[in-house]
Design a protein around this motif. Structure first.
Motif, short mmCIF file in Angstrom:
data_model
loop_
_atom_site.label_atom_id
_atom_site.label_comp_id
_atom_site.label_asym_id
_atom_site.label_seq_id
_atom_site.Cartn_x
_atom_site.Cartn_y
_atom_site.Cartn_z
N GLU A 90 0.83 -1.20 0.00
CA GLU A 90 0.00 0.00 0.00
C GLU A 90 0.87 1.26 0.00
O GLU A 90 0.62 2.22 -0.74
CB GLU A 90 -0.92 0.00 1.22
CG GLU A 90 -1.81 1.23 1.36
CD GLU A 90 -2.85 1.36 0.27
OE1 GLU A 90 -3.26 2.50 -0.01
OE2 GLU A 90 -3.26 0.32 -0.31
N GLY A 91 1.92 1.24 0.81
CA GLY A 91 2.82 2.39 0.87
C GLY A 91 3.59 2.59 -0.42
O GLY A 91 3.80 3.73 -0.86
N VAL A 92 4.03 1.50 -1.05
CA VAL A 92 4.77 1.60 -2.31
C VAL A 92 3.87 2.19 -3.39
O VAL A 92 4.28 3.09 -4.15
CB VAL A 92 5.32 0.23 -2.75
CG1 VAL A 92 5.98 0.34 -4.13
CG2 VAL A 92 6.33 -0.31 -1.74
N VAL A 93 2.63 1.72 -3.48
CA VAL A 93 1.71 2.21 -4.51
C VAL A 93 1.41 3.70 -4.29
O VAL A 93 1.42 4.50 -5.24
CB VAL A 93 0.41 1.39 -4.52
CG1 VAL A 93 -0.65 2.03 -5.41
CG2 VAL A 93 0.69 -0.04 -5.00
N ARG A 94 1.16 4.08 -3.05
CA ARG A 94 0.89 5.49 -2.77
C ARG A 94 2.09 6.37 -3.14
O ARG A 94 1.93 7.48 -3.66
CB ARG A 94 0.55 5.67 -1.29
CG ARG A 94 -0.85 5.19 -0.91
CD ARG A 94 -1.07 5.27 0.59
NE ARG A 94 -2.42 4.87 0.95
CZ ARG A 94 -3.45 5.71 1.09
NH1 ARG A 94 -3.26 7.01 0.92
NH2 ARG A 94 -4.65 5.27 1.40
N THR A 95 3.27 5.86 -2.88
CA THR A 95 4.49 6.62 -3.21
C THR A 95 4.69 6.70 -4.72
O THR A 95 5.02 7.76 -5.26
CB THR A 95 5.71 5.95 -2.55
OG1 THR A 95 5.47 5.82 -1.15
CG2 THR A 95 6.95 6.78 -2.77
N LEU A 96 4.48 5.57 -5.39
CA LEU A 96 4.65 5.52 -6.84
C LEU A 96 3.75 6.53 -7.54
O LEU A 96 4.15 7.15 -8.54
CB LEU A 96 4.33 4.10 -7.33
CG LEU A 96 4.45 3.83 -8.83
CD1 LEU A 96 5.90 3.94 -9.28
CD2 LEU A 96 3.89 2.44 -9.16
N ASP A 97 2.55 6.70 -7.02
CA ASP A 97 1.57 7.60 -7.64
C ASP A 97 1.84 9.08 -7.34
O ASP A 97 1.18 9.95 -7.90
CB ASP A 97 0.16 7.23 -7.18
CG ASP A 97 -0.32 5.91 -7.75
OD1 ASP A 97 0.32 5.41 -8.71
OD2 ASP A 97 -1.31 5.35 -7.24
#
Length: 338
Positions: free
Chosen positions: A226-233
C-alpha cells in the motif's frame, strides 16, 4: 500505466506486481531468479502473475546492462520500481562482492536506463539498516545515517546518494523507501519468521539472537505494498522548504524524497516468537545467542513523513500478520518441511 518492476519474483516485487495488475496497470517484471534462496518459491510467485494478460517477464540480472537496456527499450516504462537487490545483512559478511555487483553496479544501470528512457518516477528499495549505529528511536528520515554496520546497509545508503545525484543532474524524480522488516505470506526463507516456523514444525531448536531482547518494527506485506503504490503515484518535486544551510536528508531542491515505510510499532523478538508459538500450537526450543555482527539491537520507524505526504497508515497488527503467514505456510508446504 506501464510500470517496470525489478525483483518481480521476490517477496515484495511479486506482491506489488499483483496489486498493480489488479488496478489495471501493465507490468514488466524483471528478475534473475538467483539461488540466494529456494528458486521454487520465486517460480511459484511468478506463476501467480504470468497468466495475467497485462504481465510480461524478463529473466536477467540488473548488472547485465544490455539486457536491462533492451527491457527498457522494448517496454518503454512510464514508472519504475527497483526492488531487485542482493538482500540480507548476514550474507553480506560472506559474499560482499555480490552486493557491489547487484546493489551498486546494478542500481547504476537502472538510473542510467531511467534517465535515457525519460522515466517519470523511479521508486527504489532502501532499507532500515541504513540507520546502523544510530540508537535514537524512532528512526526518522531527518536523522544522519553515516555509520552503517554492514556492507548491505552501506550499499543501500549508496543507492540514496546515487539517486539524489541523478535527481539533481537530470531532474529524474526518485523516491527511496527504507523498508522495516517485511513479513507475511510468500515471504523470504532467510527471514526469522520463515526460519522459525520451519524449525518449530520440524521439532528443531531455533537460534534466538540477542537473547530475544532486540526489537523490530515488523511490517506486514500488504501495508508495505500500500505504501509503495501510494508513493509511486506521487511524483516528487523539489522541496520549496529545503534549506541548504540546514539540509533535511529526506528531501532536496531536486525532485528527490526518502521515506521510512514501517508499522511504527516495534515488537520484541521474544514476543514475536510467542505469537508464532500460539499460531502453530507448539513451543519452540530456543538457543539463546548474542547479537550477530552486522545486526542492530532495535528498529522503530517514524513514518510521519510518509503519512503526511501520501496518507499511508499501516493497519495490520503483528498477531494478525503472523497468523496469515502461518496459514499460508501450512497450505503452501502441505505439512512437509522443504
Amino acid at each position: 500505466m506501464r510500470i517496470l518492476v525489478t525483483g518481480a519474483a521476490g517477496f515484495i516485487g511479486a506482491a506489488l506486481s499483483e496489486r498493480l495488475l489488479a488496478r489495471g496497470d501493465e507490468v514488466l517484471g524483471y528478475d534473475n531468479l538467483n539461488a540466494y534462496y529456494d528458486v521454487r518459491l520465486k517460480e511459484a510467485r511468478l506463476a501467480r502473475l504470468t497468466p495475467h494478460p497485462g504481465f510480461r517477464f524478463v529473466r536477467a540480472a540488473l548488472e547485465d546492462r544490455p539486457a536491462l537496456e533492451a527491457a527498457f527499450a522494448g517496454f518503454r516504462p512510464q514508472r519504475v520500481v527497483n526492488l531487485a537487490a542482493q538482500a540480507g545483512v548476514r550474507y553480506s559478511l560472506e559474499n560482499p562482492h555480490a552486493y557491489v555487483e547487484s546493489n551498486l553496479v546494478g542500481f547504476m544501470n537502472v538510473l542510467e536506463a531511467c534517465r535515457h528512457g525519460k522515466v517519470e518516477h523511479l521508486v527504489y528499495a532502501s532499507s532500515s539498516s541504513v540507520y546502523g549505529a544510530n540508537r535514537k528511536l524512532p528512526f526518522a528520515v531527518e536523522d544522519a545515517v553515516d555509520h552503517p554496520v554492514s556492507l548491505y546497509a552501506a550499499s543501500k545508503k549508496a543507492n540514496e546518494l546515487m539517486a539524489h545525484t541523478y535527481s539533481h543532474l537530470y531532474a529524474l524524480p526518485t523516491t527511496g523507501l527504507r523498508f522495516f522488516t517485511v513479513y507475511g505470506p510468500w515471504g523470504r526463507p532467510d527471514m526469522a519468521l520463515f526460519l522459525f516456523t520451519r524449525r518449530i514444525l520440524a521439532g528443531e531448536p531455533i537460534d534466538v539472537f540477542n537473547y530475544g531482547k532486540h526489537t523490530r518494527d515488523f511490517t506486514y506485506i500488504d501495508d508495505i505494498v500500500e505504501g509503495v503504490v501510494r508513493t509511486l503515484d506521487r511524483v516528487p518535486a523539489g522541496d520549496p522548504a529545503f534549506d541548504p544551510l540546514h539540509p533535511n536528508p529526506g528531501s532536496s531542491l531536486a525532485p528527490y524524497r526518502v521515506y521510512n515505510i514501517g508499522a511504527h510499532t516495534p515488537v520484541e523478538l521474544a514476543r514475536y516468537i510467542e505469537i508464532l508459538e500460539e499460531c502453530l500450537g507448539r513451543k519452540a526450543e530456543k538457543r539463546l545467542l548474542p547479537l550477530q555482527p552486522g545486526d542492530v539491537p532495535d528498529t522503530y520507524a517514524d513514518v510521519s513523513a510518509l503519512m503526511r505526504d501520501t496518507g499511508y497508515a499501516p493497519t495490520t497488527p503483528v498477531e494478525v500478520g503472523v497468523r496469515r503467514f502461518v496459514d499460508w505456510y501450512l497450505r503452501f508446504y502441505e505439512g512437509t518441511q522443504n
